[in-house]
Design a protein around this motif. Structure first.
Motif, PDB file in Angstrom:
ATOM      1  N   PHE A  45     -37.496 -27.549   6.594  1.00  0.00           N
ATOM      2  CA  PHE A  45     -38.925 -27.454   6.832  1.00  0.00           C
ATOM      3  C   PHE A  45     -39.629 -28.730   6.407  1.00  0.00           C
ATOM      4  N   PRO A  46     -40.854 -28.965   6.924  1.00  0.00           N
ATOM      5  CA  PRO A  46     -41.694 -30.023   6.361  1.00  0.00           C
ATOM      6  C   PRO A  46     -42.252 -29.518   5.043  1.00  0.00           C
ATOM      7  N   MET A  47     -42.655 -30.415   4.158  1.00  0.00           N
ATOM      8  CA  MET A  47     -43.191 -30.005   2.868  1.00  0.00           C
ATOM      9  C   MET A  47     -44.656 -30.366   2.755  1.00  0.00           C
ATOM     10  N   PHE A  48     -45.393 -29.491   2.090  1.00  0.00           N
ATOM     11  CA  PHE A  48     -46.809 -29.691   1.827  1.00  0.00           C
ATOM     12  C   PHE A  48     -47.047 -29.485   0.339  1.00  0.00           C
ATOM     13  N   SER A  49     -48.002 -30.224  -0.222  1.00  0.00           N
ATOM     14  CA  SER A  49     -48.348 -30.026  -1.634  1.00  0.00           C
ATOM     15  C   SER A  49     -49.842 -30.159  -1.799  1.00  0.00           C
ATOM     16  N   TRP A  50     -50.351 -29.532  -2.881  1.00  0.00           N
ATOM     17  CA  TRP A  50     -51.763 -29.633  -3.204  1.00  0.00           C
ATOM     18  C   TRP A  50     -51.980 -29.227  -4.646  1.00  0.00           C
ATOM     19  N   GLY A  51     -53.125 -29.639  -5.200  1.00  0.00           N
ATOM     20  CA  GLY A  51     -53.470 -29.296  -6.578  1.00  0.00           C
ATOM     21  C   GLY A  51     -53.508 -30.514  -7.477  1.00  0.00           C
ATOM     22  N   ASN A  52     -53.313 -30.276  -8.770  1.00  0.00           N
ATOM     23  CA  ASN A  52     -53.318 -31.330  -9.779  1.00  0.00           C
ATOM     24  C   ASN A  52     -52.172 -32.301  -9.500  1.00  0.00           C
ATOM     25  N   ASN A  53     -52.433 -33.586  -9.635  1.00  0.00           N
ATOM     26  CA  ASN A  53     -51.424 -34.591  -9.336  1.00  0.00           C
ATOM     27  C   ASN A  53     -51.465 -35.734 -10.345  1.00  0.00           C
ATOM     28  N   GLY A  54     -51.882 -35.435 -11.566  1.00  0.00           N
ATOM     29  CA  GLY A  54     -52.060 -36.457 -12.588  1.00  0.00           C
ATOM     30  C   GLY A  54     -50.813 -37.230 -12.965  1.00  0.00           C
ATOM     31  N   GLN A  55     -49.639 -36.657 -12.726  1.00  0.00           N
ATOM     32  CA  GLN A  55     -48.378 -37.336 -13.036  1.00  0.00           C
ATOM     33  C   GLN A  55     -47.604 -37.709 -11.775  1.00  0.00           C
ATOM     34  N   GLY A  56     -48.214 -37.523 -10.599  1.00  0.00           N
ATOM     35  CA  GLY A  56     -47.530 -37.826  -9.342  1.00  0.00           C
ATOM     36  C   GLY A  56     -46.604 -36.717  -8.879  1.00  0.00           C
ATOM     37  N   GLN A  57     -46.735 -35.524  -9.476  1.00  0.00           N
ATOM     38  CA  GLN A  57     -45.807 -34.435  -9.203  1.00  0.00           C
ATOM     39  C   GLN A  57     -45.905 -33.852  -7.797  1.00  0.00           C
ATOM     40  N   LEU A  58     -46.935 -34.225  -7.031  1.00  0.00           N
ATOM     41  CA  LEU A  58     -47.042 -33.709  -5.667  1.00  0.00           C
ATOM     42  C   LEU A  58     -46.245 -34.521  -4.658  1.00  0.00           C
ATOM     43  N   GLY A  59     -45.700 -35.665  -5.068  1.00  0.00           N
ATOM     44  CA  GLY A  59     -44.889 -36.475  -4.162  1.00  0.00           C
ATOM     45  C   GLY A  59     -45.684 -37.174  -3.079  1.00  0.00           C
ATOM     46  N   GLN A  60     -46.977 -37.383  -3.309  1.00  0.00           N
ATOM     47  CA  GLN A  60     -47.860 -37.981  -2.306  1.00  0.00           C
ATOM     48  C   GLN A  60     -48.007 -39.505  -2.455  1.00  0.00           C
ATOM     49  N   ASN A  61     -47.233 -40.118  -3.340  1.00  0.00           N
ATOM     50  CA  ASN A  61     -47.280 -41.558  -3.588  1.00  0.00           C
ATOM     51  C   ASN A  61     -48.642 -42.006  -4.136  1.00  0.00           C
ATOM     52  N   ASN A  62     -49.288 -41.113  -4.897  1.00  0.00           N
ATOM     53  CA  ASN A  62     -50.553 -41.441  -5.543  1.00  0.00           C
ATOM     54  C   ASN A  62     -50.778 -40.443  -6.678  1.00  0.00           C
ATOM     55  N   LEU A  63     -51.902 -40.552  -7.359  1.00  0.00           N
ATOM     56  CA  LEU A  63     -52.248 -39.634  -8.440  1.00  0.00           C
ATOM     57  C   LEU A  63     -53.533 -38.867  -8.115  1.00  0.00           C
ATOM     58  N   VAL A  64     -53.799 -38.657  -6.838  1.00  0.00           N
ATOM     59  CA  VAL A  64     -55.031 -38.049  -6.358  1.00  0.00           C
ATOM     60  C   VAL A  64     -54.895 -36.531  -6.270  1.00  0.00           C
ATOM     61  N   TYR A  65     -55.883 -35.799  -6.832  1.00  0.00           N
ATOM     62  CA  TYR A  65     -55.936 -34.341  -6.721  1.00  0.00           C
ATOM     63  C   TYR A  65     -56.094 -33.968  -5.249  1.00  0.00           C
ATOM     64  N   LYS A  66     -55.334 -33.006  -4.772  1.00  0.00           N
ATOM     65  CA  LYS A  66     -55.415 -32.543  -3.381  1.00  0.00           C
ATOM     66  C   LYS A  66     -55.916 -31.102  -3.385  1.00  0.00           C
ATOM     67  N   SER A  67     -57.042 -30.845  -2.728  1.00  0.00           N
ATOM     68  CA  SER A  67     -57.601 -29.496  -2.710  1.00  0.00           C
ATOM     69  C   SER A  67     -57.079 -28.649  -1.558  1.00  0.00           C
ATOM     70  N   SER A  68     -56.369 -29.258  -0.633  1.00  0.00           N
ATOM     71  CA  SER A  68     -55.796 -28.501   0.483  1.00  0.00           C
ATOM     72  C   SER A  68     -54.394 -29.021   0.777  1.00  0.00           C
ATOM     73  N   PRO A  69     -53.552 -28.208   1.403  1.00  0.00           N
ATOM     74  CA  PRO A  69     -52.173 -28.631   1.682  1.00  0.00           C
ATOM     75  C   PRO A  69     -52.113 -29.932   2.478  1.00  0.00           C
ATOM     76  N   THR A  70     -51.296 -30.856   1.994  1.00  0.00           N
ATOM     77  CA  THR A  70     -51.101 -32.154   2.634  1.00  0.00           C
ATOM     78  C   THR A  70     -49.604 -32.380   2.770  1.00  0.00           C
TER      79      THR A  70
END
Length: 98
Positions: A25-50
């Motif tokens: 499947f493709p992966m989506f993440s959202w929420g707190n990202n202060g340590q980069g744990q969302l895998g989005q290559n940044n530290l930006v909080y995501k309020s919706s699935p990306t």
């Protein structure tokens, strides 16, 4: 969100975790990202699935406190997030956001 779409999800908000089915499947993440744990290559909080990257070949997802682990269907292991005690398996203590 429904499992019938075969999409994987990671939600990091006060550290609860939501994951999708264990299939390719493709992966989506959202929420707190202060340590980069969302895998989005940044530290930006995501309020919706990306979607994480463009790959759609993920088969498993796991997450701990401020870090995440992903397995592709070819068996390769990927990790991101906080790594203060080496929990990402990279032989160092460097945090990674992707």
């Amino acid at each position: 969100m429904s499992f019938r779409y075969k999409a994987g999800f990671i939600q990091e908000f006060f550290n609860p975790l939501t994951v999708g089915p264990l299939d390719t499947f493709p992966m989506f993440s959202w929420g707190n990202n202060g340590q980069g744990q969302l895998g989005q290559n940044n530290l930006v909080y995501k309020s919706s699935p990306t979607q994480i990257g463009s790959l759609t070949t993920w088969s498993k997802i796991s997450a701990g406190w401020y870090h995440s682990l992903f397995v592709q269907n070819n068996g390769t292991l990927w990790s991101c997030g906080q790594n203060n005690i080496g929990q990402l398996g990279q032989s160092d203590a460097t945090n990674r956001s992707s």
